[in-house]
Design a protein around this motif. Sequence first.
Motif, PDB file in Angstrom:
ATOM      1  N   SER A  55       0.842  -1.205   0.000  1.00  0.00           N
ATOM      2  CA  SER A  55       0.000   0.000   0.000  1.00  0.00           C
ATOM      3  C   SER A  55       0.873   1.250   0.000  1.00  0.00           C
ATOM      4  N   GLY A  56       0.232   2.366  -0.279  1.00  0.00           N
ATOM      5  CA  GLY A  56       0.928   3.644  -0.179  1.00  0.00           C
ATOM      6  C   GLY A  56       1.259   3.968   1.269  1.00  0.00           C
ATOM      7  N   THR A  57       0.381   3.582   2.177  1.00  0.00           N
ATOM      8  CA  THR A  57       0.622   3.814   3.602  1.00  0.00           C
ATOM      9  C   THR A  57       1.886   3.077   4.050  1.00  0.00           C
ATOM     10  N   THR A  81      -4.833  16.936   3.955  1.00  0.00           N
ATOM     11  CA  THR A  81      -4.482  15.671   3.316  1.00  0.00           C
ATOM     12  C   THR A  81      -5.381  14.564   3.818  1.00  0.00           C
ATOM     13  N   PHE A  82      -5.181  13.388   3.260  1.00  0.00           N
ATOM     14  CA  PHE A  82      -5.820  12.159   3.731  1.00  0.00           C
ATOM     15  C   PHE A  82      -5.020  11.632   4.921  1.00  0.00           C
ATOM     16  N   ALA A  84      -3.812   8.968   5.834  1.00  0.00           N
ATOM     17  CA  ALA A  84      -2.706   8.022   5.624  1.00  0.00           C
ATOM     18  C   ALA A  84      -1.354   8.719   5.493  1.00  0.00           C
ATOM     19  N   SER A  85      -1.341  10.031   5.220  1.00  0.00           N
ATOM     20  CA  SER A  85      -0.070  10.761   5.197  1.00  0.00           C
ATOM     21  C   SER A  85       0.517  10.873   6.601  1.00  0.00           C
ATOM     22  N   ASP A 159       4.662  12.660  -0.516  1.00  0.00           N
ATOM     23  CA  ASP A 159       3.504  11.781  -0.584  1.00  0.00           C
ATOM     24  C   ASP A 159       2.837  12.071  -1.930  1.00  0.00           C
ATOM     25  N   ALA A 161       0.893   9.966  -3.566  1.00  0.00           N
ATOM     26  CA  ALA A 161      -0.171   8.966  -3.764  1.00  0.00           C
ATOM     27  C   ALA A 161      -1.230   9.449  -4.747  1.00  0.00           C
ATOM     28  N   GLU A 162      -1.489  10.758  -4.760  1.00  0.00           N
ATOM     29  CA  GLU A 162      -2.565  11.295  -5.614  1.00  0.00           C
ATOM     30  C   GLU A 162      -2.012  11.946  -6.875  1.00  0.00           C
ATOM     31  N   SER A 183       0.570   5.380  -4.479  1.00  0.00           N
ATOM     32  CA  SER A 183      -0.495   4.426  -4.127  1.00  0.00           C
ATOM     33  C   SER A 183      -1.199   3.913  -5.379  1.00  0.00           C
ATOM     34  N   ASN A 185      -4.200   2.209  -4.833  1.00  0.00           N
ATOM     35  CA  ASN A 185      -5.506   1.884  -4.265  1.00  0.00           C
ATOM     36  C   ASN A 185      -6.560   1.971  -5.383  1.00  0.00           C
ATOM     37  N   LYS A 188      -7.372   5.376  -7.111  1.00  0.00           N
ATOM     38  CA  LYS A 188      -6.316   6.259  -7.625  1.00  0.00           C
ATOM     39  C   LYS A 188      -6.289   6.231  -9.162  1.00  0.00           C
ATOM     40  N   GLY A 195      -2.088  -1.304  -3.396  1.00  0.00           N
ATOM     41  CA  GLY A 195      -0.639  -1.421  -3.503  1.00  0.00           C
ATOM     42  C   GLY A 195       0.017  -0.066  -3.431  1.00  0.00           C
TER      43      GLY A 195
HETATM   44  C1  LIG Z   1      -4.437   7.168  -1.014  1.00  0.00           C
HETATM   45  C2  LIG Z   1      -3.505   7.997  -0.234  1.00  0.00           C
HETATM   46  C3  LIG Z   1      -2.537   7.431   0.607  1.00  0.00           C
HETATM   47  C4  LIG Z   1      -2.496   5.990   0.993  1.00  0.00           C
HETATM   48  O1  LIG Z   1      -2.406   5.062   0.001  1.00  0.00           O
HETATM   49  P1  LIG Z   1      -2.952   3.581   0.255  1.00  0.00           P
HETATM   50  O2  LIG Z   1      -2.408   2.837  -0.916  1.00  0.00           O
HETATM   51  O3  LIG Z   1      -4.448   3.642   0.264  1.00  0.00           O
HETATM   52  O4  LIG Z   1      -2.390   3.090   1.545  1.00  0.00           O
HETATM   53  C5  LIG Z   1      -1.621   8.271   1.224  1.00  0.00           C
HETATM   54  N1  LIG Z   1      -1.664   9.591   1.041  1.00  0.00           N
HETATM   55  C6  LIG Z   1      -2.586  10.185   0.269  1.00  0.00           C
HETATM   56  C7  LIG Z   1      -2.553  11.670   0.112  1.00  0.00           C
HETATM   57  C8  LIG Z   1      -3.555   9.411  -0.381  1.00  0.00           C
HETATM   58  O5  LIG Z   1      -4.500  10.007  -1.108  1.00  0.00           O
END
Ligand SMILES: *Cc1c(COP(=O)(O)O)cnc(C)c1O
Length: 400
Positions: A55-57, A81-82, A84-85, A159, A161-162, A183, A185, A188, A195
């Motif tokens: 995952s991105g996390t 942010t989300f 998970a950051s 980060d 991810a987006e 990420s 997910n 995305k 992943g």
């Molecule tokens: C989706 C997201 C993550 C986490 O990614 P995962 O693959 O869902 O664990 C982290 N940071 C941001 C900004 C995200 O949008």
Amino acid sequence: MGRVHLSVPHMGGREEGYVREAFASNWLSSVGPQLDAFERAFGERLGRPAVALASGTAAIHLGLRLLGVGPGDEVIVSDFTFVASVNPILYLGATPVFVDSEPGSWMMSPALLEEALAERGRRGRPPRAVVVVHLYGQCADLDPIAALCRAHGVPLLEDAAEALGASYRGRPAGSFGDLAAFSFNGNKIITTTGGGVLASPRADWIDKARYWSTQAREPGPAYHHVEVGYNYRMSNVLAAIGRGQLEVLDERVRQRRAVEARYRAALSDLPGVEFMPEAAYGLHTHWLTCLTLDPARAGATRDEVLAALAAEDIEARPLWKPMHLQPLHAHWPRHGGEVSAGLFARGLCLPSSSSLTLADQHRVIEVVRRTARRAAAPARAPAEAGVAFAGAAAAVAPAG
Ligand SMILES: *Cc1c(COP(=O)(O)O)cnc(C)c1O
């Protein structure tokens, strides 16, 4: 009419072939040629070594551990942010410090970052790392942010991810920091069902992250362990999906941008509606189309628009709720917070899938226009301004 989702997976067509290869080879777990090929393709695109993770996390967690983040440390991170950051900072026993956005890009304010770094520098206790988040498909203003980090000797983790597919002054998102997390997910811009990737110019760091991601198993047949590890590796089957997805990434960027351009053309005449600003410094993928609504001028609140969309089976969402407004994270130190709070109060994301049909997009546009219509009438019919303004005032009064 089916439900319109916010952002759904969109396969390119070759993923199944690669998955079949994985099955034929019987490499179905955390080792195999699809993983090698996916990491190679990703690394070549980014220009840096990359490790594929669950995952991105997990990528952020391993990245912060590589930077030595531990109990007693502070880590500066974007407030808007989300979650998970930020959670991986807590996994490591460290303290997040939130830095607000700037209104021009919606991303981390370099001025507030400077304030946060200077304050900690004066105390002789610099933060262990800065986590800058690239939101909704656009990069933060990386030149000043990276320069501040260098000046204060603090490593930078992006980060991204987006923002896979986005660029900043001609270079891809994720190629600026000491580390970058991505990420895949399901929502995305491309997906492996779930992943992530961690990338860095330091190949030794990427090898270390790969080792940690498989329980830090030492070489050899015996189960011999020296360090704490995790079960964080991507499987060979999901890497096969990732290979196919990576081949269509540029097409997905074009499609997401086209979705946003159609929304912009159809809605930007509405008073009080403002689309996410597109900074001049790079390519915005518009992973999600985002806008803010000024209720006094639009004649409808953000929540009224969300409710009207939900009533038509259309999934839309508020913008990220800032970290300083989360019960989980509200007590940590912060610099600013008014900009992110304002964006959250007024902002929403519209359905933005790269596979969104024109018919479905027109449904979304029609509902947004209808909900904000009475306020929009004067701007579109100046000849009847007197009458229309009276109507608009009546419409606005209850909302204001
Ligand atoms: C989706 C997201 C993550 C986490 O990614 P995962 O693959 O869902 O664990 C982290 N940071 C941001 C900004 C995200 O949008």
